[in-house]
Write a protein that holds these residues in place. Structure first.
Motif, short mmCIF file in Angstrom:
data_model
loop_
_atom_site.label_atom_id
_atom_site.label_comp_id
_atom_site.label_asym_id
_atom_site.label_seq_id
_atom_site.Cartn_x
_atom_site.Cartn_y
_atom_site.Cartn_z
N GLU A 10 -3.27 38.96 12.79
CA GLU A 10 -3.02 37.35 13.17
C GLU A 10 -1.91 37.08 12.01
N PHE A 11 -2.09 37.59 11.11
CA PHE A 11 -1.21 37.24 9.73
C PHE A 11 0.25 37.81 10.31
N ASP A 12 0.40 38.89 10.83
CA ASP A 12 1.95 39.34 11.36
C ASP A 12 2.04 38.49 12.58
N ARG A 13 1.41 38.16 13.20
CA ARG A 13 1.86 37.24 14.45
C ARG A 13 2.39 35.98 13.70
N ALA A 14 1.70 35.48 12.84
CA ALA A 14 2.01 34.10 11.97
C ALA A 14 3.56 34.35 11.47
N LEU A 15 3.70 35.36 10.97
CA LEU A 15 4.87 35.71 10.18
C LEU A 15 6.28 35.74 11.21
N ARG A 16 5.88 36.49 12.36
CA ARG A 16 6.83 36.52 13.38
C ARG A 16 7.03 35.28 14.05
N ALA A 17 6.21 34.43 14.34
CA ALA A 17 6.47 33.37 14.90
C ALA A 17 7.24 32.30 13.99
N VAL A 18 6.87 32.37 12.75
CA VAL A 18 7.47 31.25 12.01
C VAL A 18 8.88 31.60 11.57
N ALA A 19 9.09 33.05 11.57
CA ALA A 19 10.12 33.36 11.26
C ALA A 19 11.42 33.83 12.48
N GLY A 20 10.63 33.72 13.64
CA GLY A 20 11.53 33.53 14.83
C GLY A 20 11.81 35.04 15.09
N VAL A 21 11.09 36.10 14.61
CA VAL A 21 11.22 37.42 14.92
C VAL A 21 10.36 37.92 16.08
N VAL A 22 10.58 37.46 17.20
CA VAL A 22 9.97 37.69 18.38
C VAL A 22 10.95 38.04 19.64
N ARG A 23 10.47 38.96 20.57
CA ARG A 23 11.49 39.42 21.63
C ARG A 23 10.76 39.09 22.77
N ALA A 24 11.65 38.57 23.84
CA ALA A 24 11.16 38.22 24.96
C ALA A 24 10.95 39.22 26.09
N THR A 25 9.55 39.26 26.86
CA THR A 25 9.49 40.31 27.67
C THR A 25 10.29 40.16 28.91
N ARG A 26 10.63 38.81 29.28
CA ARG A 26 11.36 38.21 30.58
C ARG A 26 12.73 37.90 30.10
N PRO A 27 13.82 37.99 30.67
CA PRO A 27 15.16 37.71 30.58
C PRO A 27 15.08 36.13 30.51
N SER A 28 16.22 35.59 29.61
CA SER A 28 16.19 34.19 29.54
C SER A 28 16.61 33.55 30.83
N PRO A 29 16.09 32.47 31.21
CA PRO A 29 16.35 31.85 32.49
C PRO A 29 17.83 31.48 32.49
N SER A 30 18.42 31.16 31.42
CA SER A 30 19.81 31.02 31.32
C SER A 30 20.86 32.02 31.60
N GLU A 31 20.28 33.13 31.68
CA GLU A 31 21.20 34.41 31.92
C GLU A 31 22.15 34.37 33.43
N GLY A 32 23.10 34.54 33.30
CA GLY A 32 23.99 34.43 34.45
C GLY A 32 24.47 33.00 34.68
N ILE A 33 24.15 32.01 33.99
CA ILE A 33 24.67 30.75 34.11
C ILE A 33 25.69 30.38 33.25
N ALA A 34 26.91 29.80 33.63
CA ALA A 34 28.05 29.66 32.82
C ALA A 34 27.65 28.49 31.94
N GLU A 35 28.24 28.84 30.72
CA GLU A 35 28.23 27.70 29.51
C GLU A 35 29.33 26.72 29.90
N HIS A 36 28.84 25.33 29.81
CA HIS A 36 30.06 24.23 30.21
C HIS A 36 30.34 23.82 28.79
N ASP A 37 31.82 23.40 28.79
CA ASP A 37 32.32 22.65 27.52
C ASP A 37 31.59 21.34 27.26
N LEU A 38 30.66 21.46 26.39
CA LEU A 38 29.75 19.97 26.14
C LEU A 38 30.62 19.32 25.01
N GLU A 39 30.37 18.05 24.99
CA GLU A 39 30.68 16.99 23.99
C GLU A 39 29.88 17.36 22.85
#
Length: 208
Positions: A10-39
């Motif tokens: 549990e302590f290890d999970r907490a550290l990874r969640a807080v530090a952002g050290v996690v890896r997705a098991t599924r690809p990001s839904p944004s993959e393959g979608i073009a990045e628009h030039d936002l203001e």
């Protein structure tokens, strides 16, 4: 008493969640979608909304782990742990999108995690039906929150919208899972208190 190995996990999970050290098991839904030039202002707003979503996923990790730690039913613990694993995808996706938009994660993530873990453990200690009730209501409010973000995001920010839409679909599935497992209905004052706490969290996380 909990096994030492489980507490270390549990302590290890907490550290990874807080530090952002996690890896997705599924690809990001944004993959393959073009990045628009936002203001610039639009990009900052989207990054702040995704920071709020990232905080929500940090809290979700803490809630699920706290609930599974004190849940009495082994089958329910497994269901909670599976849901937590899926929520790790949300954590990774939202962190990635924040970076792409030039933003940063909340500076208060350790506090969000600790508070949510305590709430989750307390809910689990009340018994499985109330544990599930807390989970179902949390997911219902998160669905509403994500719907609000979709309404606030510009149509041209397709990458951010794809991530938020996929997260919302998963939250709905987790809510349905809790209901099917026998979730009770939380009293109205408790639901209102949860909504107020969520409002405070999202307001602060948007800025810090």
């Amino acid at each position: 008493m909990f096994p030492v190995e489980r507490l270390i996990g549990e302590f290890d999970r907490a550290l990874r969640a807080v530090a952002g050290v996690v890896r997705a098991t599924r690809p990001s839904p944004s993959e393959g979608i073009a990045e628009h030039d936002l203001e610039a202002d639009t990009r900052r707003h989207a990054a702040a909304l995704m920071r709020v979503n990232h905080v929500g996923e940090v809290c979700a990790q803490a809630l699920y782990h706290g609930q599974s730690l004190t849940a009495r039913n082994a089958g329910m613990r497994e269901a909670l742990e599976r849901a937590a694993k899926e929520e790790e995808d949300h954590l990774a996706w939202s962190a990635q999108r924040i970076r792409e938009l030039g933003g940063r994660a909340s500076l208060l993530n350790p506090l969000w995690y600790m508070g949510s873990f305590a709430l989750g453990a307390a809910a689990g200690a009340l018994g499985d039906r109330w544990n599930l009730a807390f989970l179902a209501e949390t997911e219902r409010q998160v669905e509403e929150h994500l719907t609000g973000h979709l309404e606030a995001l510009p149509a041209e920010d397709e990458r951010t919208r794809a991530v938020v839409e996929a997260m919302r679909a998963d939250e709905a599935r987790h809510r349905n899972m809790a209901v099917e497992l026998g979730a009770a209905e939380l009293p109205r004052p408790v639901r209102l208190a949860m909504r107020l706490a969520s409002k405070v969290m999202t307001t602060i996380a948007y800025r810090v």
